[in-house]
Motif scaffolding. Structure first.
Motif, PDB file in Angstrom:
ATOM      1  N   ALA A 182     -20.593 -14.171 -77.574  1.00  0.00           N
ATOM      2  CA  ALA A 182     -19.943 -12.848 -77.534  1.00  0.00           C
ATOM      3  C   ALA A 182     -20.863 -11.834 -78.205  1.00  0.00           C
ATOM      4  N   ILE A 183     -21.336 -10.870 -77.421  1.00  0.00           N
ATOM      5  CA  ILE A 183     -22.274  -9.869 -77.962  1.00  0.00           C
ATOM      6  C   ILE A 183     -21.587  -8.509 -77.893  1.00  0.00           C
ATOM      7  N   GLY A 184     -21.510  -7.827 -79.031  1.00  0.00           N
ATOM      8  CA  GLY A 184     -20.701  -6.599 -79.080  1.00  0.00           C
ATOM      9  C   GLY A 184     -21.488  -5.349 -79.419  1.00  0.00           C
ATOM     10  N   PRO A 185     -20.917  -4.164 -79.090  1.00  0.00           N
ATOM     11  CA  PRO A 185     -21.559  -2.882 -79.367  1.00  0.00           C
ATOM     12  C   PRO A 185     -21.089  -2.309 -80.705  1.00  0.00           C
ATOM     13  N   PHE A 186     -21.624  -1.137 -81.047  1.00  0.00           N
ATOM     14  CA  PHE A 186     -21.286  -0.552 -82.351  1.00  0.00           C
ATOM     15  C   PHE A 186     -19.969   0.214 -82.347  1.00  0.00           C
ATOM     16  N   ASN A 187     -19.498   0.658 -81.164  1.00  0.00           N
ATOM     17  CA  ASN A 187     -18.445   1.685 -81.187  1.00  0.00           C
ATOM     18  C   ASN A 187     -17.051   1.166 -81.525  1.00  0.00           C
ATOM     19  N   TYR A 188     -16.752  -0.099 -81.172  1.00  0.00           N
ATOM     20  CA  TYR A 188     -15.515  -0.743 -81.656  1.00  0.00           C
ATOM     21  C   TYR A 188     -15.943  -2.115 -82.191  1.00  0.00           C
ATOM     22  N   VAL A 209     -20.755 -15.283 -82.187  1.00  0.00           N
ATOM     23  CA  VAL A 209     -20.684 -13.817 -82.076  1.00  0.00           C
ATOM     24  C   VAL A 209     -21.965 -13.200 -82.609  1.00  0.00           C
ATOM     25  N   LYS A 210     -22.439 -12.185 -81.879  1.00  0.00           N
ATOM     26  CA  LYS A 210     -23.573 -11.394 -82.375  1.00  0.00           C
ATOM     27  C   LYS A 210     -23.081  -9.947 -82.404  1.00  0.00           C
ATOM     28  N   PRO A 211     -22.736  -9.443 -83.599  1.00  0.00           N
ATOM     29  CA  PRO A 211     -22.261  -8.050 -83.667  1.00  0.00           C
ATOM     30  C   PRO A 211     -23.427  -7.059 -83.632  1.00  0.00           C
ATOM     31  N   ILE A 245     -31.519 -11.749 -81.184  1.00  0.00           N
ATOM     32  CA  ILE A 245     -30.549 -12.831 -81.395  1.00  0.00           C
ATOM     33  C   ILE A 245     -29.628 -12.928 -80.182  1.00  0.00           C
ATOM     34  N   GLY A 246     -29.214 -11.746 -79.699  1.00  0.00           N
ATOM     35  CA  GLY A 246     -28.359 -11.719 -78.505  1.00  0.00           C
ATOM     36  C   GLY A 246     -29.092 -12.341 -77.325  1.00  0.00           C
ATOM     37  N   ALA A 247     -30.392 -12.019 -77.231  1.00  0.00           N
ATOM     38  CA  ALA A 247     -31.188 -12.569 -76.126  1.00  0.00           C
ATOM     39  C   ALA A 247     -31.242 -14.090 -76.222  1.00  0.00           C
ATOM     40  N   ARG A 248     -31.420 -14.586 -77.434  1.00  0.00           N
ATOM     41  CA  ARG A 248     -31.507 -16.043 -77.626  1.00  0.00           C
ATOM     42  C   ARG A 248     -30.161 -16.709 -77.278  1.00  0.00           C
ATOM     43  N   PHE A 260     -20.548  -9.932 -72.701  1.00  0.00           N
ATOM     44  CA  PHE A 260     -21.373  -8.886 -73.321  1.00  0.00           C
ATOM     45  C   PHE A 260     -20.716  -7.526 -73.136  1.00  0.00           C
ATOM     46  N   THR A 261     -20.660  -6.738 -74.191  1.00  0.00           N
ATOM     47  CA  THR A 261     -20.275  -5.328 -74.066  1.00  0.00           C
ATOM     48  C   THR A 261     -21.369  -4.502 -74.707  1.00  0.00           C
ATOM     49  N   GLY A 262     -21.885  -3.541 -73.949  1.00  0.00           N
ATOM     50  CA  GLY A 262     -22.944  -2.685 -74.475  1.00  0.00           C
ATOM     51  C   GLY A 262     -23.502  -1.820 -73.359  1.00  0.00           C
ATOM     52  N   GLU A 269     -30.555  -6.896 -68.877  1.00  0.00           N
ATOM     53  CA  GLU A 269     -31.489  -7.844 -69.505  1.00  0.00           C
ATOM     54  C   GLU A 269     -30.749  -9.143 -69.871  1.00  0.00           C
ATOM     55  N   VAL A 270     -29.543  -8.988 -70.408  1.00  0.00           N
ATOM     56  CA  VAL A 270     -28.728 -10.160 -70.771  1.00  0.00           C
ATOM     57  C   VAL A 270     -28.439 -10.984 -69.518  1.00  0.00           C
ATOM     58  N   ALA A 271     -28.113 -10.291 -68.424  1.00  0.00           N
ATOM     59  CA  ALA A 271     -27.787 -11.002 -67.172  1.00  0.00           C
ATOM     60  C   ALA A 271     -28.987 -11.827 -66.705  1.00  0.00           C
ATOM     61  N   ARG A 315     -17.036   6.432 -76.788  1.00  0.00           N
ATOM     62  CA  ARG A 315     -16.166   5.482 -76.086  1.00  0.00           C
ATOM     63  C   ARG A 315     -16.679   5.337 -74.666  1.00  0.00           C
ATOM     64  N   CYS A 316     -16.729   4.086 -74.187  1.00  0.00           N
ATOM     65  CA  CYS A 316     -17.162   3.889 -72.800  1.00  0.00           C
ATOM     66  C   CYS A 316     -16.169   4.534 -71.850  1.00  0.00           C
ATOM     67  N   ASP A 317     -14.882   4.670 -72.298  1.00  0.00           N
ATOM     68  CA  ASP A 317     -13.853   5.257 -71.432  1.00  0.00           C
ATOM     69  C   ASP A 317     -13.598   6.732 -71.775  1.00  0.00           C
TER      70      ASP A 317
HETATM   71  P1  NAP Z   1     -26.432  -1.747 -76.899  1.00  0.00           P
HETATM   72  O1  NAP Z   1     -27.545  -1.045 -77.551  1.00  0.00           O
HETATM   73  O2  NAP Z   1     -26.584  -2.189 -75.512  1.00  0.00           O
HETATM   74  O3  NAP Z   1     -26.113  -3.023 -77.847  1.00  0.00           O
HETATM   75  C1  NAP Z   1     -25.061  -3.900 -77.578  1.00  0.00           C
HETATM   76  C2  NAP Z   1     -25.334  -5.237 -78.247  1.00  0.00           C
HETATM   77  O4  NAP Z   1     -26.439  -5.877 -77.597  1.00  0.00           O
HETATM   78  C3  NAP Z   1     -25.715  -5.117 -79.705  1.00  0.00           C
HETATM   79  O5  NAP Z   1     -25.163  -6.176 -80.436  1.00  0.00           O
HETATM   80  C4  NAP Z   1     -27.240  -5.233 -79.653  1.00  0.00           C
HETATM   81  O6  NAP Z   1     -27.817  -5.664 -80.857  1.00  0.00           O
HETATM   82  C5  NAP Z   1     -27.372  -6.287 -78.585  1.00  0.00           C
HETATM   83  N1  NAP Z   1     -28.697  -6.351 -77.965  1.00  0.00           N
HETATM   84  C6  NAP Z   1     -29.718  -5.465 -78.024  1.00  0.00           C
HETATM   85  N2  NAP Z   1     -30.773  -5.902 -77.300  1.00  0.00           N
HETATM   86  C7  NAP Z   1     -30.420  -7.094 -76.784  1.00  0.00           C
HETATM   87  C8  NAP Z   1     -31.061  -8.026 -75.926  1.00  0.00           C
HETATM   88  N3  NAP Z   1     -32.295  -7.825 -75.467  1.00  0.00           N
HETATM   89  N4  NAP Z   1     -30.391  -9.147 -75.562  1.00  0.00           N
HETATM   90  C9  NAP Z   1     -29.131  -9.355 -75.997  1.00  0.00           C
HETATM   91  N5  NAP Z   1     -28.446  -8.498 -76.811  1.00  0.00           N
HETATM   92  C10 NAP Z   1     -29.099  -7.382 -77.196  1.00  0.00           C
HETATM   93  O7  NAP Z   1     -25.081  -0.897 -76.942  1.00  0.00           O
HETATM   94  P2  NAP Z   1     -24.493  -0.018 -78.127  1.00  0.00           P
HETATM   95  O8  NAP Z   1     -25.350   1.190 -78.289  1.00  0.00           O
HETATM   96  O9  NAP Z   1     -24.224  -0.862 -79.324  1.00  0.00           O
HETATM   97  O10 NAP Z   1     -23.064   0.395 -77.525  1.00  0.00           O
HETATM   98  C11 NAP Z   1     -22.865   1.510 -76.707  1.00  0.00           C
HETATM   99  C12 NAP Z   1     -22.832   1.135 -75.253  1.00  0.00           C
HETATM  100  O11 NAP Z   1     -21.816   0.167 -75.013  1.00  0.00           O
HETATM  101  C13 NAP Z   1     -22.499   2.298 -74.345  1.00  0.00           C
HETATM  102  O12 NAP Z   1     -23.320   2.272 -73.214  1.00  0.00           O
HETATM  103  C14 NAP Z   1     -21.044   2.046 -73.972  1.00  0.00           C
HETATM  104  O13 NAP Z   1     -20.636   2.640 -72.766  1.00  0.00           O
HETATM  105  C15 NAP Z   1     -21.019   0.564 -73.911  1.00  0.00           C
HETATM  106  N6  NAP Z   1     -19.641   0.082 -74.047  1.00  0.00           N
HETATM  107  C16 NAP Z   1     -18.989  -0.377 -72.927  1.00  0.00           C
HETATM  108  C17 NAP Z   1     -17.652  -0.786 -73.032  1.00  0.00           C
HETATM  109  C18 NAP Z   1     -16.893  -1.265 -71.817  1.00  0.00           C
HETATM  110  O14 NAP Z   1     -15.770  -1.720 -71.959  1.00  0.00           O
HETATM  111  N7  NAP Z   1     -17.467  -1.187 -70.629  1.00  0.00           N
HETATM  112  C19 NAP Z   1     -17.001  -0.737 -74.261  1.00  0.00           C
HETATM  113  C20 NAP Z   1     -17.708  -0.255 -75.373  1.00  0.00           C
HETATM  114  C21 NAP Z   1     -19.031   0.141 -75.264  1.00  0.00           C
HETATM  115  P3  NAP Z   1     -28.423  -4.598 -81.897  1.00  0.00           P
HETATM  116  O15 NAP Z   1     -27.295  -3.734 -82.311  1.00  0.00           O
HETATM  117  O16 NAP Z   1     -28.935  -5.454 -82.975  1.00  0.00           O
HETATM  118  O17 NAP Z   1     -29.504  -3.853 -81.154  1.00  0.00           O
END
Ligand code: NAP
Length: 521
Positions: A182-188, A209-211, A245-248, A260-262, A269-271, A315-317
């Motif tokens: 489970a890899i998460g973003p910063f916003n929630y 989990v990788k926050p 770490i997320g990549a690994r 993955f959410t991000g 890249e994750v895919a 927020r993504c939404d």
């Molecule tokens: P992000 O930069 O893509 O990072 C998300 C997660 O991926 C973080 O834990 C990040 O670690 C990790 N990560 C970075 N590089 C990676 C790699 N090469 N392989 C695997 N994992 C890797 O996103 P964010 O800036 O935190 O969040 C904002 C984004 O999330 C926005 O685009 C937003 O729309 C999206 N989002 C989507 C939803 C939805 O439901 N669709 C919900 C919330 C947010 P690090 O923090 O250590 O770099």
């Protein structure tokens, strides 16, 4: 600028984390007096094998408030091995007991709610209201696990419906995939990984989990609560550190699924790395709000302002651009400005503040570059437009031209972006050009237009007469186009964390099910 500075430097104390004794295993005090958090792997609170940490900043004043472990590939391998070894221990706990454990965990989180709120406010710059809402959402999500589990059933298939399987029956089981990454973003940072952890463990998976590195601490608090609730060691593991770490985790052979959410770029890249695994991607979004001439204009304006500014627009939404029909645009803008007058901007620790800082300085700079680009190309700046440090003023742009980047790129900041359109068709043409397809909304009082637009927009969800919100996930959500793959939500995420197994019984030995079609007379 002096008046602006006053607004967010509210004369409060320097932000600092003061956690209850309940969390003391999760960190120790560093030389500078700041907490140094450990990682949670195999039921133990440990340091990274590389003995490195990284600073956790607060966007409130951009100062360091804590340190977290800078995990590496060795730590990921350790966490995945622990998760693999723990699979039997979670499978051996009956689903009803897993539900009870989540209910206990919800109680523990409620007991220490203030700690969770403080961490979200300090590491993420969330207003008290947004932080409290996020913690409550996790509690509610845990309490609604019965809804999830109701999806976990199987099927009985009588084989005599096909000549090929005559004389057989099959039972189709739903089984856990094994270990979910489970890899998460910063916003929630608390809710989003939790909304993966809960259905994963509920369906007897183990999790790594990788926050986000921008906000890694609340997941460690969650791990402490789950440890207290009695989840066996290795069932949940939290590894903090950089994106690598997320990549690994994504490419690890013992991880069966990646949720993955991000951002879209990282998701792609994750895919690539997770090729061959089950994959769930929640990616970037650009929710357009379409406001038509027969809408309740005051309602639409109020909703669009909140939808654009909640969680500082991160927020993504979020409502990310408003396409308002020219004939009602002036009235709409007037109502938007009235709603903006009620918005309070400043230090998120102050009661009643609606919009706080963005996650970091570069986020504020990026948002401002979108605003400047729009103004240079002809947009009219009606409110805000300035930034300092991590703070970006709540901003209103009108007459945003078609070539402005802010009409197409994710804003992820507190900007109300208004573009005027001739009619419904022109609005729809803009939405269909977008590479994103996560959320959208339409304001109209005409039933047939609602329906026509809801069918026409290519997005995971269309909200009528409100701004989009994923909330606790009672309604399913997810994207199309560059916004992702799969659906999250109560009862929906769990479906993706299970695989079907077909168990076939040959009934021939019992002389059952082999009846032949009677011959035609
Ligand atoms: P992000 O930069 O893509 O990072 C998300 C997660 O991926 C973080 O834990 C990040 O670690 C990790 N990560 C970075 N590089 C990676 C790699 N090469 N392989 C695997 N994992 C890797 O996103 P964010 O800036 O935190 O969040 C904002 C984004 O999330 C926005 O685009 C937003 O729309 C999206 N989002 C989507 C939803 C939805 O439901 N669709 C919900 C919330 C947010 P690090 O923090 O250590 O770099």
């Amino acid at each position: 600028m002096a008046e602006y500075e006053q607004k967010y430097k509210a004369g409060l104390e320097k932000p600092a984390l003061k956690l209850s004794g309940f969390f003391r295993d999760a960190f120790s005090e560093g030389e500078d007096g700041l907490p140094v958090f450990r990682m949670y792997i195999d039921g133990k609170w440990i340091e990274s094998s590389g003995r490195e940490v990284f600073p956790v900043d607060t966007p409130i004043d951009d100062s360091v408030v804590a340190y977290a472990q800078k995990g590496n590939d060795t730590d990921v391998n350790l966490a995945v091995s622990a998760a693999k070894a723990a699979r039997p221990s979670i499978r051996n706990i009956a689903a009803i007991d897993r539900i009870e454990m989540f209910h206990d965990c919800a109680e523990i989180i409620e007991r220490y709610k203030q700690d969770f709120v403080d961490v979200l406010t300090i590491e993420g710059g969330k207003t008290r209201r947004d932080a409290e809402g996020e913690v409550s959402a996790v509690v509610e999500r845990m309490r609604m696990t019965m809804e999830d589990i109701s999806k976990v059933s199987g099927e009985y298939r009588p084989g005599d419906w096909s000549a090929d399987t005559r004389g057989k029956i099959a039972i189709v089981l739903r089984e856990p995939v094994g270990t979910v990454g489970a890899i998460g973003p910063f916003n929630y940072p608390l809710f989003i990984p939790s909304a993966k952890v809960i259905p994963a463990i509920l369906s007897a998976n183990t999790v790594v989990v990788k926050p986000s590195s921008d906000a890694p601490l609340s997941q460690l608090l969650l791990a402490r609560a789950m440890d207290e609730a009695g989840f066996p060691r290795g069932v949940l593991n939290v590894v903090t550190g950089p994106g690598s770490i997320g990549a690994r985790i994504a490419e690890h052979e013992d991880v069966g699924m990646i949720s993955f959410t991000g951002s879209t770029d990282v998701g792609k890249e994750v895919a690539r790395r997770a090729a061959g695994k089950s994959l769930h991607l929640e990616l970037g979004g650009k929710a357009y709000a379409i406001v038509l001439e027969d809408a309740d204009i005051a309602l639409a304006a109020g909703k669009c302002v909140i939808g654009s500014l909640r969680n500082a627009g991160q927020r993504c939404d979020a409502v990310s651009a408003i396409l308002v029909v020219e004939s009602v645009a002036d009235r709409f803008v007037e109502e938007v400005l009235k709603a903006m007058d009620r918005i309070r901007f400043g230090d998120p620790r102050v009661e009643g503040i609606d919009v706080g800082p963005l996650i970091n300085r570069s986020a504020a700079e990026r948002v401002n570059s979108l605003v400047r680009d729009a103004v240079e190309k002809g947009a009219v700046l009606l409110r805000g437009g300035r930034y300092e440090g991590c703070y970006h003023e709540p901003t209103v742009l009108d007459h945003v031209p078609r070539d402005a980047r802010i009409l197409w790129e994710e804003t992820f900041g507190p900007v109300v972006t208004i573009a005027r359109v001739k009619d419904e068709d022109e609005a729809l043409a803009i939405t269909s050009r977008s590479k994103y397809g996560l959320d959208s909304c339409v304001f109209t009082n005409n039933f047939y237009r609602m329906w026509r637009i809801a069918k026409a927009i290519q997005a995971g969800s269309v909200t009528v007469n409100d701004f989009p919100r994923h909330g606790v996930g009672f309604f399913p959500f997810g994207g199309v186009k560059d916004s992702g793959l799969g659906r999250e939500g109560i009862g929906y995420s769990i479906e993706e964390m299970m695989v079907l197994k077909t168990v076939v019984f040959n009934l021939e030995p019992a002389r059952l099910g082999k009846s032949e079609r009677p011959r035609r007379r």
